[in-house]
Design an enzyme around this catalytic site. Structure first.
Site, PDB file in Angstrom:
ATOM      1  CD  GLU A 189      -2.680   1.193   2.553  1.00  0.00           C
ATOM      2  OE1 GLU A 189      -2.619   0.263   3.377  1.00  0.00           O
ATOM      3  OE2 GLU A 189      -3.355   2.222   2.726  1.00  0.00           O
ATOM      4  NE  ARG A 245       4.061  -7.835  10.866  1.00  0.00           N
ATOM      5  CZ  ARG A 245       3.516  -6.978   9.999  1.00  0.00           C
ATOM      6  NH1 ARG A 245       2.461  -7.316   9.308  1.00  0.00           N
ATOM      7  NH2 ARG A 245       4.003  -5.787   9.860  1.00  0.00           N
ATOM      8  CE  LYS A 288       3.082   0.218   4.767  1.00  0.00           C
ATOM      9  NZ  LYS A 288       2.583  -0.034   3.410  1.00  0.00           N
TER      10      LYS A 288
HETATM   11  P1  ATP Z   1       2.754  -2.034   7.973  1.00  0.00           P
HETATM   12  O1  ATP Z   1       2.040  -2.838   9.007  1.00  0.00           O
HETATM   13  O2  ATP Z   1       4.178  -1.816   8.246  1.00  0.00           O
HETATM   14  O3  ATP Z   1       2.062  -0.789   7.623  1.00  0.00           O
HETATM   15  P2  ATP Z   1       1.537  -3.392   5.859  1.00  0.00           P
HETATM   16  O4  ATP Z   1       1.351  -4.849   6.020  1.00  0.00           O
HETATM   17  O5  ATP Z   1       0.384  -2.502   6.075  1.00  0.00           O
HETATM   18  O6  ATP Z   1       2.769  -2.948   6.709  1.00  0.00           O
HETATM   19  P3  ATP Z   1       1.609  -3.362   3.042  1.00  0.00           P
HETATM   20  O7  ATP Z   1       2.094  -2.268   2.187  1.00  0.00           O
HETATM   21  O8  ATP Z   1       0.159  -3.636   3.068  1.00  0.00           O
HETATM   22  O9  ATP Z   1       2.168  -3.057   4.478  1.00  0.00           O
HETATM   23  O10 ATP Z   1       2.434  -4.685   2.780  1.00  0.00           O
HETATM   24  C1  ATP Z   1       2.775  -5.214   1.544  1.00  0.00           C
HETATM   25  C2  ATP Z   1       3.089  -6.667   1.738  1.00  0.00           C
HETATM   26  O11 ATP Z   1       4.193  -6.798   2.629  1.00  0.00           O
HETATM   27  C3  ATP Z   1       1.927  -7.408   2.343  1.00  0.00           C
HETATM   28  O12 ATP Z   1       1.750  -8.618   1.637  1.00  0.00           O
HETATM   29  C4  ATP Z   1       2.347  -7.644   3.759  1.00  0.00           C
HETATM   30  O13 ATP Z   1       1.817  -8.845   4.240  1.00  0.00           O
HETATM   31  C5  ATP Z   1       3.878  -7.714   3.644  1.00  0.00           C
HETATM   32  N1  ATP Z   1       4.525  -7.319   4.898  1.00  0.00           N
HETATM   33  C6  ATP Z   1       4.313  -6.196   5.625  1.00  0.00           C
HETATM   34  N2  ATP Z   1       5.037  -6.209   6.755  1.00  0.00           N
HETATM   35  C7  ATP Z   1       5.747  -7.360   6.743  1.00  0.00           C
HETATM   36  C8  ATP Z   1       6.693  -7.969   7.633  1.00  0.00           C
HETATM   37  N3  ATP Z   1       7.059  -7.386   8.778  1.00  0.00           N
HETATM   38  N4  ATP Z   1       7.218  -9.173   7.285  1.00  0.00           N
HETATM   39  C9  ATP Z   1       6.866  -9.764   6.143  1.00  0.00           C
HETATM   40  N5  ATP Z   1       5.993  -9.252   5.267  1.00  0.00           N
HETATM   41  C10 ATP Z   1       5.429  -8.070   5.548  1.00  0.00           C
HETATM   42 MG    MG Z   2      -1.367  -1.940   5.508  1.00  0.00          MG
END
Ligand code: ATP
Ligand code: MG
Length: 565
Positions: free
Chosen positions: A39, A265, A275
């Site tokens: 995102e 994760r 983020k």
């Molecule tokens: P955050 O919680 O940091 O905002 P998010 O999951 O909202 O992260 P996205 O941009 O939606 O961030 O993530 C893109 C991809 O990266 C998704 O498939 C998510 O599952 C994966 N992802 C995010 N954080 C991690 C992590 N700590 N380890 C592995 N994969 C991750």
């Molecule tokens: Mg997200």
């Protein structure tokens, strides 16, 4: 070599699933299609590296492809700056999505049509409940939800209201479009999930065309289906959403059925990986920006001098599992050191200078010594370093009154100046306050290159820089941004654990002149001091800035020893 190692390790659970699907003809065209769906509401962090390596890595391994999909359904928080940084960071890791660059917003028209179809089939309705009321009607894990009083609106009324929502006739939060599934479902995500909400915001790509935006649980599976994704791989927190995913991909008229798989994760001690929190640190100036070298963002570690290879090695060592855990920060640094040790160019830099005068060395004479660029790599060659009568050594490499066991320079003691000569300290110059401002020594001309005809040994070797052939530059000593293993664990507020010493600036360090040739992206080691790089933002040819990537100390090795590894 690398392939051999890869082949030797057992398949992870995702590889097993894929190989099984391929073997049983369950993959259309036998082509594995994955996607990485960030995102664009912030910069990518170290956790994302794991997801990138899994998705792009599986596509590479099985000769399929991986799509980059920007999941841009929340215009209020999204920005082109983020989109550009995401693309840049993935490329830096060495992955390429080719022409497969997609945006969830590419599918807004199709999603809208699907929503209309659902309404016409009586499978979606416009709800007037407020967010709070909706929450109350939703029930809990142990209690079923209740039907909204608006659930039984006629198809005609739903069509008209949804059209009005799209036309901007209703304020934000006043109405949503919801799927009509089952308010008593044991899975809360199936209790009539919202499909659309009203949001008056200019979208980075679609501008003001829409004021209704589709929700994640509706957008994501359908985007996967449209793109022909075979394996939709995400993190464990989406496990509970899988039934909603399967509901969406089985809507009539959707031809391709992708499947969702979840992995744990990546969490690393001392690091925050959210983020939202990282944005807070940026907005409130705890750091200088998303690419501050203390940030766990890809652009931060990049600017700090981490190599993409070391981070790929790190996530591969962590592996792919279904159980959440916490990985030690020192394992990450171990991977960084291991890689940089093989490739970093060695230079001499004196960070805390003390003048060393060689009384018996001819004034005005300059000698050049050959210094190894990398003792780990004979191919890396050498460079020359100028030696003169006046030098600088590290202040901690001299003691007027040595403590027991001190083998460096002190009056009467002989040490080696790396690559050059043996020197013996004679006396010191002090200022009015009694601080040592210079050390006088004599050198043995016979010890050129670091050995003597009589074969005598010395215990200490110091690095040094010529006082006349020197690059004066700023050095930024970075350390961890948080001082607690789990920031906020003790008080509930991660800000309480900010490390006040996460950056110590040395305004003027003395570095051998060869350093002036270093460019952004070069990996350097200031011998005995650590790994360094040229700062990509603030360094100028006439005023260079070097960032500490990490220290040389290898605490992971110690830890491994302790654990008997
Ligand atoms: P955050 O919680 O940091 O905002 P998010 O999951 O909202 O992260 P996205 O941009 O939606 O961030 O993530 C893109 C991809 O990266 C998704 O498939 C998510 O599952 C994966 N992802 C995010 N954080 C991690 C992590 N700590 N380890 C592995 N994969 C991750
Ligand atoms: Mg997200």
């Amino acid at each position: 070599m690398e392939n051999e190692i890869q082949e030797a390790r057992p398949l992870n659970f995702l590889e097993k699933i894929i190989e099984d699907d391929l073997a049983n003809g369950r993959v259309p065209n036998n082509t594995i299609v994955t996607r990485f769906p960030p995102e664009p509401n912030g910069y990518l962090h170290i956790g994302h590296i794991k997801s990138i390596c899994i998705n792009f890595g599986l596509a590479e391994k099985y000769h399929g492809r991986c799509h980059l999909r920007l999941d841009d359904t929340n215009p209020a928080k999204e920005d082109m700056e983020y989109i550009n940084s995401i693309k840049d960071d993935i490329r830096w890791l060495g992955f390429d999505w080719g022409k497969y660059e997609f945006y969830a917003s590419d599918y807004y028209d199709q999603l809208y049509e699907i929503a209309i179809r659902l309404i016409k089939e009586g499978k979606a309705y416009v709800d007037d409940l407020s967010a709070e009321e909706m929450k109350e009607y939703r029930g809990t894990l142990t209690q079923p939800g209740r039907n909204s009083p608006y659930r039984d609106r006629s198809i005609e009324e739903n069509l008209r209201l949804f059209e009005e929502m799209k036309e901007g006739m209703h304020p934000e939060g006043s109405k949503t479009l919801r799927a009509k599934i089952d308010m008593a479902s044991p899975n809360i995500n199936l209790r009539d999930p919202a499909l659309y909400r009203i949001k008056f915001a200019t979208h980075p790509r679609t501008g003001d065309k829409w004021c209704i935006y589709p929700m994640y649980d509706f957008t994501h599976p359908i985007s996967d289906a449209i793109e022909g994704i075979t394996h939709s791989i995400c993190t464990l927190e989406f496990e509970d959403h899988r039934p909603a995913y399967d509901w969406a991909t089985s809507i009539d008229g959707i031809e391709h059925t992708p499947h969702q798989y979840e992995f744990a994760r990546l969490n690393v001690t001392y690091l925050l990986m959210s983020k939202r929190r990282l944005l807070y640190l940026v907005n409130n100036k705890f750091v200088t920006g998303w690419d501050d070298p203390r940030m766990p963002t890809i652009s931060g570690i990049r600017r700090k001098g981490y190599s993409p290879e070391s981070m790929k090695d790190f996530v591969s060592r962590v592996g792919v599992a279904k159980v959440e855990g916490m990985v030690d920060y020192s394992l990450m640094e171990f991977c960084v050191r291991e890689d940089l040790n093989k490739r970093a160019k060695r230079l001499m830099a004196v960070l805390d200078p003390l003048k060393l005068v060689i009384d018996n060395y001819p004034e005005g004479q300059v000698e050049y010594f050959e210094a190894e660029n990398n003792p780990e790599d004979p191919e890396a060659g050498t460079h020359s370093v100028a030696f003169t009568r006046e030098l600088y050594i590290e202040r901690e490499d001299f003691m007027e009154t040595p403590v027991k066991g001190y083998h460096r320079l002190y009056p009467g003691n002989e040490i080696r100046l790396k690559y050059a000569y043996y020197v013996t300290a004679v006396k010191v110059d002090k200022d009015e306050d009694g601080n040592i401002v210079a050390v006088h020594c004599t050198y043995d001309p016979e010890s050129k290159g670091g050995t003597t005809p009589d074969g005598r040994k010395v215990k200490g070797t110091s690095h040094w820089v010529s006082a006349d052939h020197v690059l004066k530059a700023e050095v930024r000593q970075y350390d961890k941004l948080f001082k607690a293993e789990v920031p906020g664990a003790a008080t509930g507020n991660y800000l309480d654990d900010i490390n006040p010493d996460s950056l110590v600036v040395i305004p003027e360090a003395y570095i051998e002149l060869e350093a002036a040739k270093a460019k952004v992206g070069d990996y350097l080691q200031f011998i005995r001091n650590g790994y360094y790089c040229v700062d990509s933002k603030d360094s100028r040819p006439e005023a260079m800035v070097f960032n500490r990537t990490c220290t040389l100390k290898d605490s992971w090795a110690k830890q491994k020893k302790k654990m008997g590894l």
